[in-house]
Design a protein around this motif. Structure first.
Motif, mmCIF file in Angstrom:
data_model
loop_
_atom_site.group_PDB
_atom_site.id
_atom_site.type_symbol
_atom_site.label_atom_id
_atom_site.label_comp_id
_atom_site.label_asym_id
_atom_site.label_seq_id
_atom_site.Cartn_x
_atom_site.Cartn_y
_atom_site.Cartn_z
ATOM 1 N N GLU A 82 5.538 -48.603 -13.350
ATOM 2 C CA GLU A 82 5.290 -46.820 -12.893
ATOM 3 C C GLU A 82 3.845 -47.485 -13.158
ATOM 4 N N ARG A 83 2.819 -46.105 -12.809
ATOM 5 C CA ARG A 83 2.274 -45.256 -13.159
ATOM 6 C C ARG A 83 1.877 -43.920 -13.476
ATOM 7 N N ASP A 84 1.191 -43.831 -14.754
ATOM 8 C CA ASP A 84 1.357 -42.210 -14.669
ATOM 9 C C ASP A 84 0.039 -41.739 -13.770
ATOM 10 N N GLU A 85 0.071 -40.004 -13.833
ATOM 11 C CA GLU A 85 -1.040 -39.711 -12.902
ATOM 12 C C GLU A 85 -2.724 -40.382 -13.023
ATOM 13 N N ASN A 86 -2.612 -40.787 -14.450
ATOM 14 C CA ASN A 86 -4.174 -41.564 -14.400
ATOM 15 C C ASN A 86 -4.406 -42.861 -14.608
ATOM 16 N N GLY A 87 -3.055 -42.989 -13.606
ATOM 17 C CA GLY A 87 -2.882 -44.776 -13.446
ATOM 18 C C GLY A 87 -2.441 -45.424 -14.109
ATOM 19 N N TYR A 88 -2.750 -45.432 -15.550
ATOM 20 C CA TYR A 88 -1.554 -45.721 -16.626
ATOM 21 C C TYR A 88 -0.806 -46.147 -16.710
#
Length: 138
Positions: free
Chosen positions: A31-37
């Motif tokens: 999964e990724r956060d809203e910043n793509g991390y």
């Protein structure tokens, strides 16, 4: 939640290995956060730990990919994962038994080294009087 750096430290593997595992499909997409991390959940950590452990135990990348593919199946096809694990456990048990046998042999050789060396040096131990290691029950 964990970052890639956290997971690499926790699992003692490089971030590049984690990304490689994801790329070739032996762990689920991360999964990724809203910043793509990337964000790692406990479920993802379990997959990484399992794949690392199975790889260290000798499972091939192809076998890991098959194991992971089977996790997406249902019914009897999914149950084939258990056979992959069973096969690996049997292989590991055989390797452990062999390692225990070799360990006993090494311990025996260390314990009797000085005695054998003395016999060799004084002529008591020759080609004809050498022990038959393969016949020893250790």
């Amino acid at each position: 939640m964990y970052t890639s750096k956290d997971v690499a430290k926790l699992m003692d593997i490089p971030v590049s290995t984690i990304r490689y595992y994801e790329k070739i499909g032996i762990i689920p997409p991360i999964e990724r956060d809203e910043n793509g991390y990337r964000i790692y959940t406990n479920s993802t950590l379990n997959w990484i730990y399992l794949m690392k452990s199975l790889r260290n135990a000798g499972l091939s990348i192809d076998s890991l990919q098959e194991f992971s593919r089977l996790s997406k199946e249902t019914g009897e096809e999914r149950r084939k994962q258990k056979q992959v694990l069973t096969n690996q456990l049997n292989e590991l048990d055989a390797k452990i038994a062999e390692m225990v046998r070799v360990r006993k042999l090494l311990a025996y050789k260390i314990e009797t080294y000085d005695e054998h060396l003395a016999k060799f040096q004084n002529g008591e131990l020759t080609e004809k009087t050498a022990e038959e290691l393969w016949k020893l029950v250790l």
